[in-house]
Design a protein around this motif. Structure first.
Motif, PDB file in Angstrom:
ATOM      1  N   VAL A   1      -6.596  13.707 -17.573  1.00 61.61           N
ATOM      2  CA  VAL A   1      -5.816  13.973 -16.363  1.00 61.61           C
ATOM      3  C   VAL A   1      -6.155  12.919 -15.320  1.00 61.61           C
ATOM      4  CG1 VAL A   1      -5.393  15.596 -14.485  1.00 61.61           C
ATOM      5  CG2 VAL A   1      -5.741  16.455 -16.811  1.00 61.61           C
ATOM      6  N   ARG A   2      -5.113  12.300 -14.774  1.00 65.89           N
ATOM      7  CA  ARG A   2      -5.333  11.279 -13.734  1.00 65.89           C
ATOM      8  C   ARG A   2      -4.392  11.548 -12.565  1.00 65.89           C
ATOM      9  NH1 ARG A   2      -7.581   6.063 -16.231  1.00 65.89           N
ATOM     10  NH2 ARG A   2      -6.392   4.970 -14.633  1.00 65.89           N
ATOM     11  N   VAL A   3      -4.932  11.398 -11.368  1.00 65.08           N
ATOM     12  CA  VAL A   3      -4.181  11.644 -10.134  1.00 65.08           C
ATOM     13  C   VAL A   3      -4.275  10.379  -9.282  1.00 65.08           C
ATOM     14  CG1 VAL A   3      -3.984  13.072  -8.065  1.00 65.08           C
ATOM     15  CG2 VAL A   3      -4.752  14.107 -10.229  1.00 65.08           C
TER      16      VAL A   3
ATOM     17  N   PRO B   1       2.674  10.083 -21.727  1.00 67.64           N
ATOM     18  CA  PRO B   1       1.784  11.215 -21.434  1.00 67.64           C
ATOM     19  C   PRO B   1       2.349  12.519 -22.006  1.00 67.64           C
ATOM     20  CG  PRO B   1       3.170  10.815 -19.547  1.00 67.64           C
ATOM     21  CD  PRO B   1       3.595   9.814 -20.610  1.00 67.64           C
ATOM     22  N   LYS B   2       1.486  13.541 -22.021  1.00 64.83           N
ATOM     23  CA  LYS B   2       1.939  14.872 -22.404  1.00 64.83           C
ATOM     24  C   LYS B   2       2.866  15.416 -21.319  1.00 64.83           C
ATOM     25  CE  LYS B   2      -1.701  17.195 -23.239  1.00 64.83           C
ATOM     26  NZ  LYS B   2      -2.832  18.078 -23.442  1.00 64.83           N
ATOM     27  N   ARG B   3       2.438  15.246 -20.086  1.00 61.43           N
ATOM     28  CA  ARG B   3       3.250  15.671 -18.940  1.00 61.43           C
ATOM     29  C   ARG B   3       2.850  14.846 -17.737  1.00 61.43           C
ATOM     30  NH1 ARG B   3       0.315  21.612 -19.083  1.00 61.43           N
ATOM     31  NH2 ARG B   3      -1.789  20.737 -19.197  1.00 61.43           N
ATOM     32  N   ALA B   4       3.799  14.679 -16.820  1.00 62.33           N
ATOM     33  CA  ALA B   4       3.544  13.870 -15.625  1.00 62.33           C
ATOM     34  C   ALA B   4       4.603  14.176 -14.587  1.00 62.33           C
ATOM     35  CB  ALA B   4       3.575  12.378 -15.960  1.00 62.33           C
ATOM     36  N   ALA B   5       4.266  13.935 -13.326  1.00 60.30           N
ATOM     37  CA  ALA B   5       5.252  14.075 -12.249  1.00 60.30           C
ATOM     38  C   ALA B   5       4.796  13.272 -11.043  1.00 60.30           C
ATOM     39  CB  ALA B   5       5.436  15.538 -11.857  1.00 60.30           C
TER      40      ALA B   5
ATOM     41  N   PRO C   1       0.809  -1.236   0.000  1.00 62.04           N
ATOM     42  CA  PRO C   1       0.000   0.000   0.000  1.00 62.04           C
ATOM     43  C   PRO C   1       0.839   1.283   0.000  1.00 62.04           C
ATOM     44  CG  PRO C   1      -0.194  -1.176   2.097  1.00 62.04           C
ATOM     45  CD  PRO C   1       0.529  -2.085   1.166  1.00 62.04           C
ATOM     46  N   ALA C   2       2.146   1.179   0.283  1.00 57.76           N
ATOM     47  CA  ALA C   2       2.987   2.371   0.270  1.00 57.76           C
ATOM     48  C   ALA C   2       4.034   2.318  -0.842  1.00 57.76           C
ATOM     49  CB  ALA C   2       3.675   2.553   1.616  1.00 57.76           C
ATOM     50  N   ALA C   3       3.894   1.374  -1.784  1.00 53.88           N
ATOM     51  CA  ALA C   3       4.866   1.281  -2.881  1.00 53.88           C
ATOM     52  C   ALA C   3       4.664   2.435  -3.863  1.00 53.88           C
ATOM     53  CB  ALA C   3       4.709  -0.052  -3.594  1.00 53.88           C
ATOM     54  N   ASP C   4       5.716   2.782  -4.586  1.00 55.21           N
ATOM     55  CA  ASP C   4       5.664   3.903  -5.529  1.00 55.21           C
ATOM     56  C   ASP C   4       5.044   3.521  -6.880  1.00 55.21           C
ATOM     57  OD1 ASP C   4       7.124   5.871  -3.881  1.00 55.21           O
ATOM     58  OD2 ASP C   4       8.793   4.485  -4.124  1.00 55.21           O
ATOM     59  N   TYR C   5       5.467   2.379  -7.426  1.00 54.27           N
ATOM     60  CA  TYR C   5       5.045   2.021  -8.785  1.00 54.27           C
ATOM     61  C   TYR C   5       3.523   1.980  -8.989  1.00 54.27           C
ATOM     62  CZ  TYR C   5       9.499   0.853 -11.091  1.00 54.27           C
ATOM     63  OH  TYR C   5      10.720   0.905 -11.703  1.00 54.27           O
ATOM     64  N   PRO C   6       2.743   1.442  -8.041  1.00 55.05           N
ATOM     65  CA  PRO C   6       1.290   1.390  -8.313  1.00 55.05           C
ATOM     66  C   PRO C   6       0.693   2.756  -8.661  1.00 55.05           C
ATOM     67  CG  PRO C   6       1.821  -0.059  -6.490  1.00 55.05           C
ATOM     68  CD  PRO C   6       3.090   0.701  -6.816  1.00 55.05           C
ATOM     69  N   ALA C   7       1.228   3.837  -8.031  1.00 58.73           N
ATOM     70  CA  ALA C   7       0.707   5.171  -8.349  1.00 58.73           C
ATOM     71  C   ALA C   7       0.999   5.523  -9.804  1.00 58.73           C
ATOM     72  CB  ALA C   7       1.319   6.208  -7.409  1.00 58.73           C
ATOM     73  N   ALA C   8       2.187   5.146 -10.282  1.00 55.03           N
ATOM     74  CA  ALA C   8       2.547   5.443 -11.676  1.00 55.03           C
ATOM     75  C   ALA C   8       1.652   4.666 -12.637  1.00 55.03           C
ATOM     76  CB  ALA C   8       4.013   5.095 -11.920  1.00 55.03           C
ATOM     77  N   LEU C   9       1.418   3.389 -12.332  1.00 52.89           N
ATOM     78  CA  LEU C   9       0.599   2.568 -13.235  1.00 52.89           C
ATOM     79  C   LEU C   9      -0.817   3.112 -13.345  1.00 52.89           C
ATOM     80  CD1 LEU C   9       3.003   0.540 -12.797  1.00 52.89           C
ATOM     81  CD2 LEU C   9       1.312  -1.277 -13.012  1.00 52.89           C
ATOM     82  N   LEU C  10      -1.379   3.489 -12.178  1.00 52.41           N
ATOM     83  CA  LEU C  10      -2.762   3.946 -12.164  1.00 52.41           C
ATOM     84  C   LEU C  10      -2.891   5.308 -12.853  1.00 52.41           C
ATOM     85  CD1 LEU C  10      -5.429   2.861 -11.146  1.00 52.41           C
ATOM     86  CD2 LEU C  10      -5.018   3.979  -8.952  1.00 52.41           C
ATOM     87  N   ALA C  11      -1.969   6.229 -12.559  1.00 55.16           N
ATOM     88  CA  ALA C  11      -2.063   7.576 -13.131  1.00 55.16           C
ATOM     89  C   ALA C  11      -1.780   7.570 -14.631  1.00 55.16           C
ATOM     90  CB  ALA C  11      -1.099   8.518 -12.419  1.00 55.16           C
ATOM     91  N   LEU C  12      -0.856   6.723 -15.059  1.00 56.64           N
ATOM     92  CA  LEU C  12      -0.501   6.707 -16.487  1.00 56.64           C
ATOM     93  C   LEU C  12      -1.429   5.795 -17.289  1.00 56.64           C
ATOM     94  CD1 LEU C  12       3.394   6.625 -16.066  1.00 56.64           C
ATOM     95  CD2 LEU C  12       2.069   8.493 -17.086  1.00 56.64           C
ATOM     96  N   GLY C  13      -2.352   5.132 -16.624  1.00 52.44           N
ATOM     97  CA  GLY C  13      -3.259   4.224 -17.336  1.00 52.44           C
ATOM     98  C   GLY C  13      -2.512   3.065 -17.980  1.00 52.44           C
TER      99      GLY C  13
ATOM    100  N   VAL D   1       2.026  11.106  -4.635  1.00 56.63           N
ATOM    101  CA  VAL D   1       0.995  11.443  -5.624  1.00 56.63           C
ATOM    102  C   VAL D   1       1.622  11.494  -7.008  1.00 56.63           C
ATOM    103  CG1 VAL D   1      -0.705  13.137  -6.383  1.00 56.63           C
ATOM    104  CG2 VAL D   1      -0.366  12.726  -3.936  1.00 56.63           C
ATOM    105  N   PHE D   2       1.051  10.726  -7.933  1.00 53.90           N
ATOM    106  CA  PHE D   2       1.488  10.742  -9.333  1.00 53.90           C
ATOM    107  C   PHE D   2       0.403  11.436 -10.142  1.00 53.90           C
ATOM    108  CE2 PHE D   2       4.711   8.591 -12.081  1.00 53.90           C
ATOM    109  CZ  PHE D   2       4.283   9.094 -13.291  1.00 53.90           C
ATOM    110  N   VAL D   3       0.776  12.513 -10.819  1.00 53.52           N
ATOM    111  CA  VAL D   3      -0.164  13.261 -11.653  1.00 53.52           C
ATOM    112  C   VAL D   3       0.245  13.073 -13.108  1.00 53.52           C
ATOM    113  CG1 VAL D   3      -0.966  15.572 -12.258  1.00 53.52           C
ATOM    114  CG2 VAL D   3      -0.600  14.975  -9.868  1.00 53.52           C
ATOM    115  N   ALA D   4      -0.710  12.738 -13.962  1.00 49.61           N
ATOM    116  CA  ALA D   4      -0.401  12.566 -15.379  1.00 49.61           C
ATOM    117  C   ALA D   4      -1.479  13.221 -16.242  1.00 49.61           C
ATOM    118  CB  ALA D   4      -0.297  11.083 -15.727  1.00 49.61           C
ATOM    119  N   ASP D   5      -1.022  13.872 -17.288  1.00 47.80           N
ATOM    120  CA  ASP D   5      -1.923  14.442 -18.292  1.00 47.80           C
ATOM    121  C   ASP D   5      -1.594  13.699 -19.581  1.00 47.80           C
ATOM    122  OD1 ASP D   5      -3.459  15.956 -19.954  1.00 47.80           O
ATOM    123  OD2 ASP D   5      -2.304  17.814 -19.719  1.00 47.80           O
ATOM    124  N   GLY D   6      -2.388  12.697 -19.888  1.00 50.61           N
ATOM    125  CA  GLY D   6      -2.045  11.810 -20.994  1.00 50.61           C
ATOM    126  C   GLY D   6      -3.230  11.485 -21.869  1.00 50.61           C
ATOM    127  N   PRO D   7      -3.099  10.408 -22.663  1.00 49.38           N
ATOM    128  CA  PRO D   7      -4.152  10.024 -23.606  1.00 49.38           C
ATOM    129  C   PRO D   7      -5.502   9.789 -22.938  1.00 49.38           C
ATOM    130  CG  PRO D   7      -2.196   8.629 -23.860  1.00 49.38           C
ATOM    131  CD  PRO D   7      -1.927   9.545 -22.717  1.00 49.38           C
TER     132      PRO D   7
END
Lengths: 266, 156
Positions: A197-199, A168-172, A118-130, A188-194
């Protein structure tokens, strides 16, 4: 550590048949969580099937507008990938912030994603980047993959082969690391992609989740100020000796604003 | 139930029977008598057990020996000798980069992985690279100075 039988798989087919014939077999990737858990006798598999000997499971490549990362690619390799730095720098940077240098040299993206801490980093990237998780049986959308604390949609014996990330167009990604463990107290992983916007938020609750109110606000205006006044419900978050649920809720807003600012260069 | 394990340790081929649950650090210390690699926390936090696995620093208390089949492992004994210290070891001595010395083998092995990829690391980069190495004498300042000097000496 309890005794177990060790097998080094020579191919995915070989790994699948070894797992199928084991009583209580587990896949061994880098082992940075599993070996530690076995030492503590929190895990006691009858058989370990090591995927280290299957070279095609490691590496980063581009397929059109998608970056594909093999399941056995180490965090160090993701962090050092020039292709990723050029396409999804937020993902390369995230990998460079996992654990410490030695853990990153041994731990893998597939292992981390399958473990779904529940505190791993990668799951946030997968979910935000779709992202899309490919196994030897099927493909699973990240939205359907993370089903709960340490729980995923993987069936018994099913193995992650690779993970595809639409560029994505942009992400962080911004996290507030626990000063001792370096796990995300909140990330928090924020992505503006295809997919718009997903957070995605990790560390704050029993598993990674999307902050949909934040997404709506950012879809209107992609700037840190768009999140002013927005919060997440603390009653659904985790509270422990490291941080109360209310503090975590506050951090979600702070990390999200910083991530948006970072992704826009503000 | 043991299995036959073959790997290369400090440039020499090694082949022996091990139980699958043997940790790499126990193989090194107990079977091969390479006791320079230390067990500190035994929970993959302190970094005293750091060795190189195919050229990259890993925590040998959190790696199964069988995972290293066919690989090259380098320990602190493999980088220098009593008569001719590695320049990084010499820098730790010259700059008083150790007090009790327990964490030092792991510090040196992490430092060498860093310098292999960043031949001239900044003090900040050195501190970041030592995130997984704990010194309970808290001698970090001199350790950072030693690594900075060791990196320079390696280029000379």
């Amino acid at each position: 550590m309890y005794e177990f039988a060790y097998h080094r798989a020579t191919s995915l087919e070989n790994a699948a048949s070894l797992l199928a014939s084991a009583d209580d077999g587990r896949v061994l990737a880098g082992g940075q969580t599993l070996v530690a858990a076995m030492k503590l006798r929190l895990a006691a598999p009858s058989d370990l099937v090591d995927l280290r000997g299957i070279p095609e499971l490691s590496g980063v490549c581009r397929d059109g507008d998608t970056m594909i990362i093999g399941a056995m690619t180490t965090h160090s390799a993701v962090n050092a990938s020039d292709d990723l730095k050029a396409t999804i720098p937020a993902l390369a940077e995230l990998a460079g912030g996992i654990g410490d240098a030695m853990v990153r040299n041994q731990g893998t993206i597939g292992g981390s994603v399958a473990n779904n801490d529940p505190a791993a980093d990668y799951p946030a990237a997968l979910l935000a980047l779709g992202a899309t998780i490919r196994t030897e049986r099927r493909t699973i959308a990240a939205d359907d993959f993370f089903t709960g604390m340490y729980e995923t949609a993987l069936e018994p014996g099913e193995m992650i082969v690779s993970i595809g990330f639409p560029i994505p167009k942009r992400a962080a990604y911004v996290k507030f690391p626990n000063p001792a463990s370096r796990y995300a107290l909140v990330g928090v992983f924020v992505a503006d992609g295809p997919a718009g916007v997903r957070v995605a938020v990790t560390g704050a609750g029993s598993g990674v989740f999307r902050a949909t109110a934040f997404e709506s606000a950012l879809s209107g205006r992609f700037a840190p100020e768009a999140l002013d006044g927005l919060t997440v419900d603390a009653s659904e978050l985790s509270g422990d000796m490291h941080a109360s649920a209310e503090y975590r809720a506050h951090l979600v807003g702070v990390m999200a604003r910083r991530a948006v600012g970072k992704s826009t260069g503000a | 139930m043991s299995v036959t394990l073959s790997l290369e340790v400090n440039g020499k081929p090694v082949s022996l029977e091990v139980a699958p649950r043997t940790l790499l650090v126990d193989l090194l210390r107990d079977s091969l008598r390479l006791t320079g690699t230390h067990i500190g926390c035994d929970t993959a936090q302190c970094g005293a057990c750091t060795v190189h696995l195919d050229g990259r620093a890993v925590k040998s208390c959190n790696v199964l020996a069988v995972q290293t089949a066919g690989a090259k492992v380098t320990t602190i004994e493999g980088i220098g000798s009593d008569a001719a210290l590695h320049p990084m070891q010499a820098a730790f001595r010259d700059h008083h980069g150790l007090q009790c010395g327990y964490c030092t083998p792991g510090m040196v092995m992490s430092a060498l992985d860093l310098v292999a990829r960043h031949p001239a690391p900044s003090r900040d980069e050195i501190r970041e690279a030592l995130d997984g190495n704990i010194c309970r004498c808290t001698g970090y300042h001199n350790i950072v100075t030693a690594i900075e000097a060791g990196a320079k000496a390696m280029k000379a």
